[in-house]
Write a protein that holds these residues in place. Structure first.
Motif, PDB file in Angstrom:
ATOM      1  N   GLU A  44       0.851  -1.186  -0.092  1.00 53.51           N
ATOM      2  CA  GLU A  44      -0.083   0.131   0.035  1.00 53.51           C
ATOM      3  C   GLU A  44       0.756   1.177   0.053  1.00 53.51           C
ATOM      4  N   LEU A  45       2.330   0.969   0.224  1.00 50.27           N
ATOM      5  CA  LEU A  45       3.050   2.481   0.008  1.00 50.27           C
ATOM      6  C   LEU A  45       3.799   2.994  -0.977  1.00 50.27           C
ATOM      7  N   GLN A  46       3.207   1.933  -2.089  1.00 49.73           N
ATOM      8  CA  GLN A  46       3.943   2.443  -3.231  1.00 49.73           C
ATOM      9  C   GLN A  46       3.313   3.826  -3.794  1.00 49.73           C
ATOM     10  N   PRO A  47       4.034   4.561  -4.462  1.00 52.09           N
ATOM     11  CA  PRO A  47       3.706   6.063  -4.756  1.00 52.09           C
ATOM     12  C   PRO A  47       2.445   6.127  -5.650  1.00 52.09           C
ATOM     13  N   VAL A  48       1.811   7.303  -5.803  1.00 49.33           N
ATOM     14  CA  VAL A  48       0.748   7.544  -6.553  1.00 49.33           C
ATOM     15  C   VAL A  48       1.388   8.478  -7.796  1.00 49.33           C
ATOM     16  N   ILE A  49       1.153   7.925  -8.983  1.00 48.30           N
ATOM     17  CA  ILE A  49       1.585   8.618 -10.325  1.00 48.30           C
ATOM     18  C   ILE A  49       0.268   8.971 -10.859  1.00 48.30           C
ATOM     19  N   THR A  50      -0.041  10.425 -11.033  1.00 45.44           N
ATOM     20  CA  THR A  50      -1.189  10.943 -11.803  1.00 45.44           C
ATOM     21  C   THR A  50      -0.652  11.582 -12.997  1.00 45.44           C
ATOM     22  N   ARG A  51      -1.377  11.141 -14.170  1.00 43.16           N
ATOM     23  CA  ARG A  51      -1.289  11.729 -15.493  1.00 43.16           C
ATOM     24  C   ARG A  51      -2.366  12.653 -15.820  1.00 43.16           C
ATOM     25  N   ASN A  52      -2.326  13.774 -16.077  1.00 41.78           N
ATOM     26  CA  ASN A  52      -3.602  14.583 -16.379  1.00 41.78           C
ATOM     27  C   ASN A  52      -3.427  15.251 -18.044  1.00 41.78           C
ATOM     28  N   GLN A  53      -4.224  14.769 -18.844  1.00 44.79           N
ATOM     29  CA  GLN A  53      -4.274  15.246 -20.165  1.00 44.79           C
ATOM     30  C   GLN A  53      -5.197  16.264 -20.175  1.00 44.79           C
ATOM     31  N   GLU A  54      -4.930  17.380 -21.237  1.00 43.11           N
ATOM     32  CA  GLU A  54      -6.063  18.376 -21.066  1.00 43.11           C
ATOM     33  C   GLU A  54      -6.122  19.470 -22.511  1.00 43.11           C
ATOM     34  N   ILE A  55      -7.167  19.629 -23.082  1.00 38.73           N
ATOM     35  CA  ILE A  55      -7.343  20.671 -24.134  1.00 38.73           C
ATOM     36  C   ILE A  55      -8.257  21.513 -23.752  1.00 38.73           C
ATOM     37  N   GLY A  56      -8.024  23.028 -24.195  1.00 42.50           N
ATOM     38  CA  GLY A  56      -8.685  23.832 -24.043  1.00 42.50           C
ATOM     39  C   GLY A  56      -8.554  24.942 -24.699  1.00 42.50           C
ATOM     40  N   VAL A  57      -9.705  25.871 -24.942  1.00 44.87           N
ATOM     41  CA  VAL A  57      -9.576  27.120 -25.755  1.00 44.87           C
ATOM     42  C   VAL A  57     -10.107  28.385 -24.919  1.00 44.87           C
ATOM     43  N   ASN A  58      -9.249  29.381 -25.039  1.00 48.17           N
ATOM     44  CA  ASN A  58      -9.484  30.746 -24.160  1.00 48.17           C
ATOM     45  C   ASN A  58      -9.574  31.936 -24.980  1.00 48.17           C
ATOM     46  N   TRP A  59     -10.419  32.874 -24.736  1.00 47.21           N
ATOM     47  CA  TRP A  59     -10.577  34.197 -25.164  1.00 47.21           C
ATOM     48  C   TRP A  59     -10.535  35.149 -24.411  1.00 47.21           C
ATOM     49  N   ARG A  60      -9.897  36.265 -24.409  1.00 46.75           N
ATOM     50  CA  ARG A  60      -9.682  37.494 -23.703  1.00 46.75           C
ATOM     51  C   ARG A  60      -9.888  38.800 -24.552  1.00 46.75           C
ATOM     52  N   ARG A 119     -12.204   4.305   2.184  1.00 44.53           N
ATOM     53  CA  ARG A 119     -13.798   3.983   2.279  1.00 44.53           C
ATOM     54  C   ARG A 119     -13.855   3.566   3.814  1.00 44.53           C
ATOM     55  N   ILE A 120     -15.226   3.878   4.357  1.00 50.24           N
ATOM     56  CA  ILE A 120     -15.452   3.790   5.615  1.00 50.24           C
ATOM     57  C   ILE A 120     -16.248   2.333   5.786  1.00 50.24           C
ATOM     58  N   ASN A 121     -15.628   1.243   6.600  1.00 44.42           N
ATOM     59  CA  ASN A 121     -16.448   0.259   6.889  1.00 44.42           C
ATOM     60  C   ASN A 121     -17.510   0.398   7.679  1.00 44.42           C
ATOM     61  N   ALA A 122     -18.344  -0.719   8.068  1.00 43.37           N
ATOM     62  CA  ALA A 122     -19.421  -0.808   8.995  1.00 43.37           C
ATOM     63  C   ALA A 122     -18.807  -0.507  10.135  1.00 43.37           C
ATOM     64  N   GLU A 123     -17.819  -0.758  10.807  1.00 43.99           N
ATOM     65  CA  GLU A 123     -17.321  -0.265  12.116  1.00 43.99           C
ATOM     66  C   GLU A 123     -16.947   0.974  12.214  1.00 43.99           C
ATOM     67  N   GLY A 124     -16.986   1.803  11.079  1.00 40.70           N
ATOM     68  CA  GLY A 124     -16.399   3.232  11.289  1.00 40.70           C
ATOM     69  C   GLY A 124     -14.778   3.457  11.051  1.00 40.70           C
ATOM     70  N   PHE A 125     -14.277   2.223  10.547  1.00 34.14           N
ATOM     71  CA  PHE A 125     -13.022   2.211  10.519  1.00 34.14           C
ATOM     72  C   PHE A 125     -12.667   2.839   8.980  1.00 34.14           C
ATOM     73  N   GLY A 126     -11.632   3.548   8.833  1.00 33.48           N
ATOM     74  CA  GLY A 126     -11.134   4.021   7.455  1.00 33.48           C
ATOM     75  C   GLY A 126     -10.379   3.046   6.718  1.00 33.48           C
ATOM     76  N   VAL A 127     -10.717   2.582   5.618  1.00 32.86           N
ATOM     77  CA  VAL A 127      -9.936   1.552   4.838  1.00 32.86           C
ATOM     78  C   VAL A 127      -9.424   2.185   3.624  1.00 32.86           C
ATOM     79  N   MET A 128      -8.265   1.850   3.128  1.00 27.95           N
ATOM     80  CA  MET A 128      -7.507   2.568   2.067  1.00 27.95           C
ATOM     81  C   MET A 128      -7.442   1.393   0.938  1.00 27.95           C
ATOM     82  N   ASP A 129      -7.888   1.614  -0.218  1.00 25.60           N
ATOM     83  CA  ASP A 129      -7.770   0.716  -1.320  1.00 25.60           C
ATOM     84  C   ASP A 129      -6.827   1.153  -2.354  1.00 25.60           C
ATOM     85  N   ARG A 130      -6.110   0.336  -2.870  1.00 26.91           N
ATOM     86  CA  ARG A 130      -5.186   0.831  -3.783  1.00 26.91           C
ATOM     87  C   ARG A 130      -5.728   0.397  -5.160  1.00 26.91           C
TER      88      ARG A 130
END
Length: 706
Positions: free
Chosen positions: A498-514, A536-547
């Protein structure tokens, strides 16, 4: 998942030609807008991505309605989820992920043990503007999987010395319902020297919902109700020709008063959590934050500009007490009788070095070279019994980076790479009895990852530009949450998947006018993590982290139209569509819950300047219905969520006179009764945290400079 945008709203948005651009409220309609969160001052029409700047005028207006940083972000940033109206920011995300929060470039977020109390670290009165980089980014370091929120503090601009007194009162004209804050500032600039200082004291009473019922206090996470605090801020700067040396110190404290206790919600009767007078047990919840930075800049070093920053940030968050099952230990007290409260401590030390050199090797090619170093020591303990809940997390990161930018006429191409070399050390510890009381072997984990970005901006016509970008962000899961939840024997920090890093890739396209009469545009993004995190919070109220993998897609539009001097119409719309899996390898067919993303959000409003010294603002926010994961679960955890949307309207105005500036605001003008997005949506409803939102609240402010 909410349905399509209603036709009237879509037509309104189309007519306004909304845009994801930051110039919405600039005094000069076509003035260049420059941001610094990219590590060097850069015009927004040369940044391939969605960038927003919230101006000081916009912040002052919003703080007339609610003196709450997250409320301002929720109003002005399309992809920011609704404010909790609490000191806890659980569920407040940017585009379905957590942003990296900075104060003048100094990290305030605590990604190693995200207690979700990092939003209250400074008085709002010291903030000059907010710069927001939307989407995953690594340019400022670890933790920006959702983007960057950089709060820029005030700096003197005019010669001379100015003193100012500030006062703010807010009330719904009910018992113990007065919020007040008073502050004093001094701004001085003389030749090459400048100084800005500020000190404030505040006290917040209780709040009432639209039905006239006292809103419940969040006894466990802490609250902004029945609380108070103070802030002391000082910024000293000295210019030496092309060089500048600057020292910034901020000390912020905010804590509860313990005058009220919580009354459970009655779900059968539809009654939300409320409060009654009475002292709850334990010590008051508090935030205590100290930030210090020393900045040096040289505008002409080896043909470029050089800057370095050395900083420290000490953060302490004490949470409210309870006898929750998590805190029990029969060796200390009979089951259900042990009362305790937890405290997070996070100390950061670091340095940032940046050198920007234009026209190096090739005309039009700009090089940005840098090196960052960070030392973060975070942990969480049980404050009353001195037990370890999260052992000390000793994190060290060194990250060199290179960013290139090439201008070829109307086209700007940017790309770069940052090498994250990090180490996490944890000593052997024992989990709390509720998790089994297992001994977990200490160890060391190393992380070495190159994160990249590339993008281009094409200014294809006067005032028009289009961009395309791909960027990565580097982060770790909530390490503290992972380690404190170990519930199996013979585990070691060296081996926890569960301690492996989180790598997030964001791809985006847009247009602007001023243009001279407004701004308009839109953007679409796709953000993916092959190994993400879902809480996620289980029925006992414990926080559970899913990878599990996570994908967030969305589109945003925002903009402004100024049909005549003194009039403007503005609006934003954001649609966020997050998906994940029930378990590793399962189909990506679950919608992200309220802990990760907000509902579709529409904000519309108008500004009117009836006379030269007066301004009036009317705005409305619509949150759409959201029903997700019907009949779905992840093991024993129910994932179904339901949210009935609502619309809130606010009005605020200011009037400058020779006696000072007067302000008046009315939050929730219609006195609408509603339950907040997060408490209404989460699958495990807690009678202690089913909070209604604030009813009609009046605010008056006064500022006098002399």
């Amino acid at each position: 998942m909410a349905g399509p945008l209603p036709l009237p709203h879509a037509v309104a948005l189309a007519c306004m030609a909304l845009a994801q651009v930051p110039a919405r409220a600039q005094e000069a309609p076509v003035a260049e807008v420059v941001v610094t969160a990219t590590r060097n001052a850069k015009s927004v029409d040369r940044i391939p991505g969605a960038v927003t700047v919230v101006s000081q005028r916009e912040l002052e207006t919003q703080y007339l309605l609610a003196d709450d940083p997250s409320s301002a972000l929720a109003t002005y940033i399309p992809g920011y989820s609704p404010s909790r109206q609490k000191i806890s920011s659980t569920g407040e995300t940017l585009r379905g992920r957590l942003p990296l929060i900075l104060l003048d470039g100094v990290p305030q977020s605590n990604p190693l043990r995200a207690g979700m109390r990092e939003g209250y670290f400074a008085d709002t009165a010291i903030i000059e503007r907010i710069e927001v980089i939307n989407g995953a980014s690594a340019i400022q370091g670890m933790g920006a999987t959702g983007g960057i929120v950089n709060y820029i503090t005030k700096t003197p601009r005019l010669e001379g010395t100015t003193y100012a007194v500030h006062a703010r009162l807010a009330t719904g004209f009910r018992h113990d319902n007065l919020d007040w804050k008073t502050g004093f500032s001094v701004s001085h600039k003389s030749g090459e020297f400048d100084l800005f200082g500020y000190a404030s004291v505040q006290r917040r009473g209780m709040a009432y919902d639209g039905d006239g019922r006292m809103i419940g206090i969040d006894a466990l996470q802490g609250d902004t109700l029945d609380a108070g605090g103070h802030d002391v801020f000082l910024k000293l700067g000295r210019n030496f020709g092309d060089q500048r040396l600057q020292l910034t110190v901020n000390r912020f404290n905010f804590r509860g008063d313990l005058d009220y206790r919580t009354v459970n919600a009655d779900f059968a009767q539809g009654t939300p959590t409320s409060s009654v007078p009475g002292r709850p047990p334990g010590n008051p919840a508090r935030n205590d934050v100290r930030t210090v930075s020393l900045d040096y800049r040289h505008g002409a070093l080896l043909g470029g500009s050089f800057s370095t920053q050395v900083f420290s940030q000490d953060f302490t968050a004490l949470y409210g007490g309870s006898n929750t099952i998590t805190f029990q230990d029969p060796r200390l007290a009979p089951p259900g009788r042990l009362f305790d409260q937890s405290e997070i401590n996070a100390d950061k030390y670091g340095a940032k070095v940046t050198w920007v050199r234009p026209d190096l090797l090739l005309r039009g090619l700009e090089w940005t070279l840098g090196l960052d170093h960070l030392r973060d020591r975070s942990g969480q303990r049980m404050a009353l019994t001195n037990r370890t809940w999260v052992p000390t997390l000793d994190f060290t990161s060194t990250a060199p980076f290179l960013q290139l930018e090439y201008d070829a006429g109307p086209v700007t191409v940017r790309g770069g790479v940052r090498r994250e070399s990090a180490r996490l050390r944890v000593d052997t510890y024992t989990t709390l009895w509720a998790y089994g009381g297992f001994q977990v072997g200490g160890g060391e984990r190393s992380f070495d990852k190159a994160v990249k970005n590339i993008g281009a901006v094409w200014r294809f016509a006067p005032g028009w530009s289009a961009f395309l970008s791909s960027s990565e962000g580097f982060g770790l899961p909530d390490v503290g949450l992972v380690l404190r939840g170990v519930n199996r024997p013979a585990q070691s920090v060296d081996d926890l998947f569960e301690l492996q890093p989180v790598i997030t890739r964001n791809q985006e396209i847009g247009v602007n006018w001023r243009g001279a009469h407004g701004s308009a545009g839109a953007s679409f993004y796709d953000s993916r993590s092959k190994l993400g995190t879902v809480m996620r919070i289980n029925a006992e109220g414990f926080g559970v982290m899913d990878r599990v993998p996570t994908t967030v897609r969305g589109w945003e539009v925002a903009g402004e139209w100024r049909p005549a001097p003194g009039y403007s119409l503005f609006g934003t719309y954001a649609r966020t569509m997050g998906k994940t899996a029930a378990s590793p390898g399962a189909p990506m067919d679950l919608a992200l819950g309220a802990r990760s993303q907000g509902p579709d959000k529409l904000v519309l409003g108008a500004d009117w300047q009836p006379v030269a010294r007066a301004r009036l603002r009317l705005q409305a926010t619509r949150l759409a219905d959201r029903d997700i994961n019907i009949g779905r679960s992840a093991g024993p955890i129910n994932l179904e969520e339901h949210f009935r949307g609502y619309t809130l309207a606010d009005i605020a105005g200011t009037w400058d006179t020779r006696l000072g500036r007067f302000g008046l605001g009315i939050e929730n003008v219609a006195d609408r009764q509603y339950i907040g997005y997060f408490p209404q949506s989460i699958n495990l409803r807690d009678p202690l945290s089913y909070f209604a939102g604030r009813g009609r609240t009046f605010t008056a402010s006064y500022t006098r400079s002399f």
